[in-house]
Design an enzyme around this catalytic site. Structure first.
Site, PDB file in Angstrom:
ATOM      1  N   CYS A   2      77.987  -4.536  66.027  1.00  0.00           N
ATOM      2  CA  CYS A   2      76.875  -3.691  65.621  1.00  0.00           C
ATOM      3  C   CYS A   2      77.123  -3.203  64.190  1.00  0.00           C
ATOM      4  CB  CYS A   2      76.680  -2.484  66.520  1.00  0.00           C
ATOM      5  SG  CYS A   2      76.484  -2.866  68.257  1.00  0.00           S
ATOM      6  N   ARG A  27      77.844  -8.687  61.772  1.00  0.00           N
ATOM      7  CA  ARG A  27      78.564  -7.929  62.800  1.00  0.00           C
ATOM      8  C   ARG A  27      77.873  -8.012  64.151  1.00  0.00           C
ATOM      9  NH1 ARG A  27      82.147  -3.716  60.892  1.00  0.00           N
ATOM     10  NH2 ARG A  27      81.831  -2.729  62.886  1.00  0.00           N
ATOM     11  N   TRP A  75      74.854  -5.735  68.690  1.00  0.00           N
ATOM     12  CA  TRP A  75      75.534  -6.747  69.508  1.00  0.00           C
ATOM     13  C   TRP A  75      75.637  -6.113  70.886  1.00  0.00           C
ATOM     14  CZ3 TRP A  75      80.031  -7.116  72.418  1.00  0.00           C
ATOM     15  CH2 TRP A  75      80.478  -8.410  72.717  1.00  0.00           C
ATOM     16  N   ASN A 101      77.394   2.786  67.244  1.00  0.00           N
ATOM     17  CA  ASN A 101      78.311   1.667  67.504  1.00  0.00           C
ATOM     18  C   ASN A 101      79.358   2.173  68.469  1.00  0.00           C
ATOM     19  OD1 ASN A 101      76.998   0.234  65.569  1.00  0.00           O
ATOM     20  ND2 ASN A 101      78.702   0.146  64.116  1.00  0.00           N
ATOM     21  N   GLY A 102      79.796   1.320  69.395  1.00  0.00           N
ATOM     22  CA  GLY A 102      80.854   1.730  70.334  1.00  0.00           C
ATOM     23  C   GLY A 102      80.342   1.735  71.761  1.00  0.00           C
ATOM     24  N   GLU A 489      94.075 -23.255  66.298  1.00  0.00           N
ATOM     25  CA  GLU A 489      93.050 -22.722  65.389  1.00  0.00           C
ATOM     26  C   GLU A 489      91.906 -23.732  65.201  1.00  0.00           C
ATOM     27  OE1 GLU A 489      92.211 -20.006  64.373  1.00  0.00           O
ATOM     28  OE2 GLU A 489      91.049 -20.287  62.552  1.00  0.00           O
ATOM     29  N   LYS A 493      88.032 -22.959  66.134  1.00  0.00           N
ATOM     30  CA  LYS A 493      86.937 -23.076  65.161  1.00  0.00           C
ATOM     31  C   LYS A 493      85.812 -23.927  65.741  1.00  0.00           C
ATOM     32  CE  LYS A 493      87.522 -20.555  63.089  1.00  0.00           C
ATOM     33  NZ  LYS A 493      88.609 -19.674  63.085  1.00  0.00           N
ATOM     34  N   GLU A 496      83.878 -22.165  68.767  1.00  0.00           N
ATOM     35  CA  GLU A 496      83.058 -20.972  68.518  1.00  0.00           C
ATOM     36  C   GLU A 496      81.767 -21.268  67.755  1.00  0.00           C
ATOM     37  OE1 GLU A 496      86.209 -19.262  65.183  1.00  0.00           O
ATOM     38  OE2 GLU A 496      85.067 -17.842  66.360  1.00  0.00           O
ATOM     39  N   HIS A 512     101.956 -33.131  80.364  1.00  0.00           N
ATOM     40  CA  HIS A 512     102.087 -32.256  81.531  1.00  0.00           C
ATOM     41  C   HIS A 512     100.734 -31.842  82.086  1.00  0.00           C
ATOM     42  CE1 HIS A 512     106.395 -32.108  80.912  1.00  0.00           C
ATOM     43  NE2 HIS A 512     106.129 -31.984  79.623  1.00  0.00           N
ATOM     44  N   LYS A 611      81.434 -10.399  64.393  1.00  0.00           N
ATOM     45  CA  LYS A 611      82.531 -10.527  63.447  1.00  0.00           C
ATOM     46  C   LYS A 611      83.652  -9.540  63.731  1.00  0.00           C
ATOM     47  CE  LYS A 611      84.504 -12.217  59.855  1.00  0.00           C
ATOM     48  NZ  LYS A 611      85.151 -13.502  60.129  1.00  0.00           N
TER      49      LYS A 611
HETATM   50  C1  F6R Z   1      87.754 -16.533  65.126  1.00  0.00           C
HETATM   51  C2  F6R Z   1      87.626 -15.127  64.900  1.00  0.00           C
HETATM   52  C3  F6R Z   1      88.160 -14.179  65.918  1.00  0.00           C
HETATM   53  C4  F6R Z   1      88.993 -13.097  65.212  1.00  0.00           C
HETATM   54  C5  F6R Z   1      89.442 -12.044  66.222  1.00  0.00           C
HETATM   55  C6  F6R Z   1      90.327 -10.998  65.595  1.00  0.00           C
HETATM   56  O1  F6R Z   1      87.211 -17.294  64.100  1.00  0.00           O
HETATM   57  O2  F6R Z   1      87.108 -14.706  63.902  1.00  0.00           O
HETATM   58  O3  F6R Z   1      88.911 -14.852  66.864  1.00  0.00           O
HETATM   59  O4  F6R Z   1      90.086 -13.696  64.603  1.00  0.00           O
HETATM   60  O5  F6R Z   1      88.313 -11.419  66.777  1.00  0.00           O
HETATM   61  O6  F6R Z   1      89.657 -10.315  64.579  1.00  0.00           O
HETATM   62  P1  F6R Z   1      90.429  -9.502  63.475  1.00  0.00           P
HETATM   63  O7  F6R Z   1      91.261 -10.447  62.701  1.00  0.00           O
HETATM   64  O8  F6R Z   1      89.349  -8.880  62.664  1.00  0.00           O
HETATM   65  O9  F6R Z   1      91.270  -8.487  64.183  1.00  0.00           O
END
Ligand code: F6R
Length: 616
Positions: A2, A27, A75, A101-102, A489, A493, A496, A512, A611
């Site tokens: 949010c 966000r 969100w 927010n929250g 990673e 990527k 998501e 395994h 985000k």
């Molecule tokens: C993946 C991604 C999330 C963040 C995770 C932690 O692309 O962006 O997996 O890495 O939510 O977020 P931060 O780094 O902001 O604590």
């Protein structure tokens, strides 16, 4: 999660609020809303399901005048994404409106109490309870707005960043926070104030920012200084920080998506990350955190890294770096697991939080736990002034600029770069790093930005390659050693942003279990650069080939073996083993990006994601 923006001043609020929401849309983006107090003191509230552009359509040709207003992009946590559940919410009398927010954890109890006193609820949200509760205490105790906010928040359990507007006080906005960020920007004289959940929507108007701390309430009133006080009714001195955001980082800079721009930002931002820390003329790394806390860090019995998602993957690389160069044992924990499982934390532990946003609720809670246990807390954070940055004993910013694309890219390489410098600086301080290797890594680090640039030149090729694989429903990513976290990673990527199921595994683990999945339909991405265990990963590749698996290999330039084995491969420049992740992750970022674009998906705002994960 949010985003909040509010304005009070001389200018028209609507363009500032809508512009701010666009900046914050990364966000949360399932619904949005705005409330404006018109010149005739009418409270106009407009809301829409979907993106900020939908809200603009709704508000078009309506009365959007007014020099005070609040806005929100959501969100969803409680209640489906819909206009009805979008913020701002309005109180029973229609006098108060609020964005939040929250999560209010005791909202059910509060809502039942308010219902029994005649309050009606229009939405399924926890937020609506807050605005009704503020009105209830305001009316029943005869309080002004800020006193009512304070009294109501004392009854609330949970996390909040709120801004409240009262139709009867047209010169005043009141904001408060607990466990969710809130910043106030001071505009011209005392005639205008901006409030927001982070600095990005207000950075174009002011650099003078005040970050609220937990349980603080701020009154922004035209013509008066900011007044900050807390839930215990103590006045708090206003601490103004000069925050300068690089505004070009908040634009796409000619790229079709923020994600692609941020992938291409990497050579430049890694230079920024190393500037003033890697000193080529002295062949040294100097990190102020290590200089200032040398004793505490060199004597650490253990490092515990706490983080989530991509930052957790960076943590896995950090573990290898710190163990290799500093000979200190390192554990890497999901912050969400760590905080709830009664971990054994010793006072001579260093707990390191890695976070791009600096606001991730689980990571923040994990470091609070660590502080209570007396550990030394170190932050590796991107967002300057964020909650995690402020709640650590020391730390190192990664300085890669705001990351807007939901999928983390440049923050990952920035984190790995900082962790490399930290391991080297600490290893040198402890005398555990071989001087020859220390200088060799410093020398090679300086070439990493240019080498990333060479990989980026293959963008068109990777785009073509991606077309072959958009059909796939599953992907497997395999790597070993330094490249194992890169496999994780790469898989994250892809899943998501393209919604293709993908798993990352250490290559040897394939036998395994996951090998059962392999057939001609299954693309398998091998990260097979020319380093430790190269021969072993070649054997793993043979195992996949003999089961008709479709291989995409990330290899070192000049590799003579793999191109003879597989049809799809991407070359990355030669580098030292410990720096391999900084290069091998780049083609995987581009591959995920192009697959998602081929599928016609919204790369910067993938479904269900936000985000900054400020709820647990
Ligand atoms: C993946 C991604 C999330 C963040 C995770 C932690 O692309 O962006 O997996 O890495 O939510 O977020 P931060 O780094 O902001 O604590």
């Amino acid at each position: 999660m949010c985003g909040i923006v509010g304005y009070i001043g001389k200018r028209q609020a609507y363009p500032i609020l809508i512009g701010g929401l666009h900046r914050l849309e990364y966000r949360g983006y399932d619904s949005a809303g705005v409330a404006l107090l018109s010149e005739t003191d009418k409270l106009n509230v407009y809301k829409a399901k979907g993106k900020v552009s939908e809200l603009e359509n709704v508000a078009q040709e309506k009365d959007c005048t007014g020099t005070i207003g609040i806005a929100h992009t959501r969100w969803a946590t409680h209640g489906e994404p819909s206009a009805r559940n979008a913020h701002p919410h309005v109180s029973e009398s229609g006098n108060l409106t609020l964005v939040h927010n929250g999560i209010i954890e005791n909202y059910v109890v509060l809502r039942d109490q308010l219902k029994s006193r005649g309050y009606h609820f229009q939405s399924d949200t926890d937020t609506e309870v807050l605005v009704q509760l503020i009105e209830y205490v305001q009316q029943s105790l005869g309080l002004n707005l800020e006193q009512a906010v304070q009294a109501a928040l004392k009854r609330v359990i949970g996390a909040y960043a709120i801004v409240v507007l009262d139709r009867r006080f047209p010169n005043r906005l009141v904001a408060a926070r607990k466990s969710s960020p809130m910043v106030v920007g001071i505009g011209e004289d005392q005639s205008e104030y901006f409030v927001a959940s982070d600095a990005s929507p207000i950075a174009e108007y002011t650099t003078q920012m005040v970050y609220l701390k937990d349980e603080e309430i701020v009154v922004c009133e035209r013509g008066r200084d900011l007044h900050v006080f807390n839930l215990s009714n103590e006045d708090v001195p206003v601490e103004v920080k000069n925050v300068e955001l690089d505004l070009t980082m908040l634009d796409k800079g000619g790229f079709p998506h923020f994600m692609l721009k941020e992938i291409f930002d990497q050579p430049a931002v890694l230079e920024d990350c190393m500037r003033g820390r890697l000193l080529p003329e002295h062949r040294r790394i100097v990190l102020s955190a290590v200089t200032d806390h040398r004793e505490r860090l060199t004597q650490a019995r253990r490092f515990i890294i706490v983080s989530c998602g991509t930052s957790w993957h960076a943590g896995l690389i950090g573990k290898q770096l710190i163990e290799h160069f500093c000979k200190i044992p390192v554990e890497v924990e999901y912050a969400s697991e760590f905080r709830y499982r009664e971990p054994v934390i010793m006072p001579d532990d260093v707990v390191m939080a890695i976070s791009q946003s600096g606001e991730t609720a689980d990571t923040l809670a994990a470091i609070e736990l660590a502080r209570e246990a007396g550990a030394f807390v170190f932050g590796v954070v991107n967002a300057v002034g964020s909650s995690i940055a402020r709640n650590t004993d020391t730390g190192t910013y990664i300085h890669v600029g705001p990351e807007i694309g939901v999928a983390s890219t440049k923050a990952f390489t920035g984190q790995v770069c900082v962790l490399t410098m930290l391991a080297l600086a600490l290893g040198e301080a402890r005398g555990t790093v071989d001087p020859g290797e220390y200088h060799a890594v410093i020398e090679e680090l300086q070439h990493i930005p240019e080498k990333i640039g060479r990989i980026l030149e293959q963008n068109d090729r990777i785009e073509v390659l991606s077309k072959i694989f958009t059909y796939a429903h599953n992907f497997l990513y395999l790597g070993r050693g330094w490249n194992y976290p890169v496999a994780l990673e790469g898989a994250l990527k892809l899943k998501e942003i393209s919604y293709i199921h993908a798993e990352g595994y250490p290559a040897a683990e394939m036998k395994h279990g996951p090998i059962a999945l392999i057939d001609q339909e299954m693309p398998v991405v091998f990260i097979a650069t020319h380093h430790q265990q190269y021969e072993k990963i070649i054997s793993n590749m043979q195992e996949v080939r003999s089961r008709n698996g479709r291989i995409i290999a990330i290899i070192t330039e000049g590799d003579q073996v793999v191109p003879g084995m597989v049809s799809e491969y991407i070359e990355v420049p030669e580098t030292l083993a410990c720096l391999a992740p900084l290069l091998s992750v780049i083609p995987l970022q581009l591959l995920a990006y192009h697959v998602a674009v081929q599928k016609g998906l919204n790369v910067d705002q993938p479904r269900n994601l936000a985000k900054s994960v400020t709820v647990e």
